[in-house]
Design a protein around this motif. Structure first.
Motif, short mmCIF file in Angstrom:
data_model
loop_
_atom_site.label_atom_id
_atom_site.label_comp_id
_atom_site.label_asym_id
_atom_site.label_seq_id
_atom_site.Cartn_x
_atom_site.Cartn_y
_atom_site.Cartn_z
N SER A 180 0.72 -1.30 0.09
CA SER A 180 0.01 -0.08 -0.27
C SER A 180 0.83 1.33 0.10
CB SER A 180 -0.94 0.06 1.29
OG SER A 180 -1.70 1.29 1.63
N GLU A 182 -0.36 3.79 0.46
CA GLU A 182 -0.80 5.11 1.83
C GLU A 182 0.00 4.67 3.09
OE1 GLU A 182 -5.14 6.33 3.34
OE2 GLU A 182 -4.95 4.82 1.92
N PRO A 271 -4.05 2.87 7.64
CA PRO A 271 -5.23 3.36 7.32
C PRO A 271 -6.67 2.79 7.71
CG PRO A 271 -3.77 3.33 5.44
CD PRO A 271 -3.07 2.52 6.52
N SER A 272 -7.66 3.49 8.33
CA SER A 272 -8.52 2.83 9.07
C SER A 272 -9.53 1.87 8.02
CB SER A 272 -9.60 3.83 9.56
OG SER A 272 -10.02 4.74 8.24
N HIS A 273 -9.41 2.02 6.89
CA HIS A 273 -10.13 1.32 5.74
C HIS A 273 -9.60 -0.17 5.67
CE1 HIS A 273 -7.34 2.05 2.30
NE2 HIS A 273 -7.34 3.16 2.83
N GLU A 274 -8.14 -0.28 5.98
CA GLU A 274 -7.47 -1.51 5.79
C GLU A 274 -7.70 -2.24 7.08
OE1 GLU A 274 -6.11 -2.79 3.34
OE2 GLU A 274 -5.35 -1.22 2.33
N THR A 275 -9.14 -2.86 7.03
CA THR A 275 -9.55 -3.53 8.44
C THR A 275 -8.86 -4.83 8.49
OG1 THR A 275 -11.57 -4.18 7.32
CG2 THR A 275 -11.78 -2.01 8.67
N ARG A 278 -5.49 -4.21 10.22
CA ARG A 278 -5.65 -3.83 11.63
C ARG A 278 -6.18 -4.94 12.44
NH1 ARG A 278 -7.89 1.85 13.10
NH2 ARG A 278 -6.51 3.18 12.16
N ARG A 326 -11.96 0.18 13.21
CA ARG A 326 -11.79 1.59 12.59
C ARG A 326 -11.71 2.56 13.47
NH1 ARG A 326 -13.51 2.03 7.06
NH2 ARG A 326 -14.18 0.14 6.12
N GLN A 327 -12.08 2.44 14.80
CA GLN A 327 -11.96 3.58 15.66
C GLN A 327 -10.97 3.53 16.39
OE1 GLN A 327 -14.66 5.47 15.27
NE2 GLN A 327 -15.72 4.45 13.74
#
Length: 350
Positions: A180, A182, A271-275, A278, A326-327
Motif C-alpha cells: 500500500s 498509503e 489506514p482505517s479502511h485496511e480493516t 488492523r 476503524r475507531q
C-alpha cells in the motif's frame, strides 16, 4: 539475491501452505486469513519460514554445532543458493519427538514452502530473506549461549527479542508498505514502532514460557532486573516462590505493556479502511494483553498452561476489536481499560 530463479507455484503448494498453518499455529491460522488476499500468501509463507528456523532452534536433539549448521544452511535455502530438498533430507532424520508432528511434516515439505517463497516479487523476497538471515544468525548464537542464568541485562533481552521478533515486525512492515502506497507514507515511523511491537509480543511469550524454557536449559530473562530485587535467577525454583522474583516479573510485565502500547500506535497508523491488516495486528495485541493480565494475577504460576487465555477470551477479543477496528479512540480506550491493572513501566531507550 539470485535473480535467475523463476518458480511457478501450484494449487497443491498453496493448499499445503494453508493446511500446515493450521497444524503449526492455531493463532496465525486464525489471523492471517484476515489480511487482504495479496498479503495472505506472502505473510503465511513468511510465518512458515520463521517456524522452520524455530524448529531448528528448539529441537533438543540437535547439538549447538548442528543448530548453527542448519540455521546457516536454511538461510542459503531461502536465498536460493542451496536446494531445499537437501536441507530437508539432512535435517529431518535428526529431529526428535520434542518437535511436534506438524513441524516434522513442515520440515519434510520445505521444498513446497520454498517454491512459494521464490514466486514472490523482488521486494517481498528481499524482506523475507533479510528476516530469515537475521533471525537464523541470532537464534543460533543465543542457542549456543543458553543457560539458566538468564541474559546479562535488559539491553541483552532487547537484542534477543529483536532477533526473534523485532526483525519479524520490520519484515511485516516492509510487506505492508510494498502492498500500500498509503501505508508507505508512514514507513519510517512504522519501522521504528515495529521493533517495539515485536518485542511486546515476544516478551509476553518469554514470560508465559519461563518454566518450559528452563526445562530445556534456557532462560531469556534479564539478570539485572532481578538482581535489583535481590534475586538470583540461578536460584529460581517453581516450588519456592520468592518475592524478589515476583517483583522482577512485575517490572517485565510493565515493560511488555509499554511495548504493546507502541503496537497500538503502530496499528493506528494503518489506514482505517485496511480493516484486515488492523485485525491482524489487534488480535495479537489483545491476546498478549490478556496473557499479561493472567501472568500478573498469578505470578506464582509453575506451568504455562496456568496462564493461557481461554477460548472464550480469544473469541471476545476477536469480536470487540473487529467491531471497533476503524475507531482509534475506542481501541486505545479499550487497551487502557484492559491493561489498567498491569504495572506501568516506561521504556528506556538503550
Amino acid at each position: 539475491m539470485p535473480d535467475t530463479i523463476v518458480t511457478t507455484t501450484t494449487l497443491d503448494d498453496t493448499r499445503y501452505q494453508d493446511h500446515i498453518l493450521q497444524g503449526v499455529s492455531r493463532t496465525f491460522a486464525l489471523t492471517i486469513p484476515q489480511l487482504p488476499p495479496t498479503l495472505r500468501a506472502v505473510i503465511g509463507n513468511a510465518y512458515l519460514l520463521c517456524r522452520i528456523v524455530d524448529t531448528v532452534e528448539d529441537d533438543s536433539a540437535l547439538t549447538p554445532e548442528q543448530t548453527h549448521k542448519f540455521a546457516t544452511m536454511f538461510t542459503e535455502v531461502v536465498s536460493g543458493n542451496v536446494a531445499a530438498d537437501v536441507f530437508a533430507q539432512t535435517l529431518s532424520p535428526l529431529l526428535s519427538d520434542h518437535t511436534i508432528p506438524a513441524e516434522h511434516d513442515l520440515i519434510r515439505n520445505t521444498s513446497t514452502v520454498i517454491r512459494i517463497t521464490h514466486s514472490f516479487n523482488p521486494v517481498q523476497r528481499q524482506a523475507l530473506e533479510r528476516c530469515i538471515r537475521i533471525m537464523s544468525q541470532g537464534m543460533a548464537a543465543y542457542q549456543e549461549e543458553a543457560s539458566l542464568s538468564g541474559l546479562e541485562n535488559m539491553a541483552a533481552m532487547d537484542l534477543y527479542c529483536y532477533h526473534v521478533a523485532g526483525v519479524v515486525g520490520e519484515m511485516l512492515t516492509e510487506l505492508f508498505c510494498d502492498y500500500s502506497p498509503e501505508i508507505n507514507q508512514h514507513k519510517s515511523t512504522l519501522m521504528e514502532l515495529s521493533v517495539s511491537f515485536g518485542q511486546g509480543l515476544q516478551m509476553t511469550n518469554i514470560l508465559k514460557d519461563i518454566w518450559e524454557d528452563r526445562k530445556r536449559g534456557a532462560c531469556w530473562l534479564p539478570r539485572d532486573v532481578f538482581l535489583k530485587e535481590g534475586f538470583d535467577l540461578n536460584e529460581l525454583q517453581p516450588e519456592y516462590p520468592e518475592p524478589g522474583f515476583h517483583n522482577g516479573l512485575g517490572t517485565l510485565i510493565g515493560t511488555a505493556r509499554s511495548h504493546l502500547w507502541n503496537a497500538m500506535i503502530y496499528t493506528s497508523l494503518i489506514p482505517s479502511h485496511e480493516t484486515g491488516i488492523r485485525r491482524f495486528c489487534l488480535w495479537a495485541i489483545g491476546m498478549a494483553v490478556l496473557t499479561l493480565n493472567k501472568i500478573n494475577r498469578r505470578r506464582d504460576f509453575t506451568i504455562g498452561q496456568q496462564v493461557k487465555i481461554s477460548r472464550r477470551s480469544v473469541k471476545a477479543t476477536i469480536l470487540i476489536t473487529s467491531l471497533l477496528a476503524r475507531q482509534d479512540w475506542a481501541l486505545k480506550k479499550i487497551f487502557t481499560v484492559a491493561s489498567r491493572n498491569l504495572p506501568a513501566i516506561r521504556i528506556v531507550e538503550q
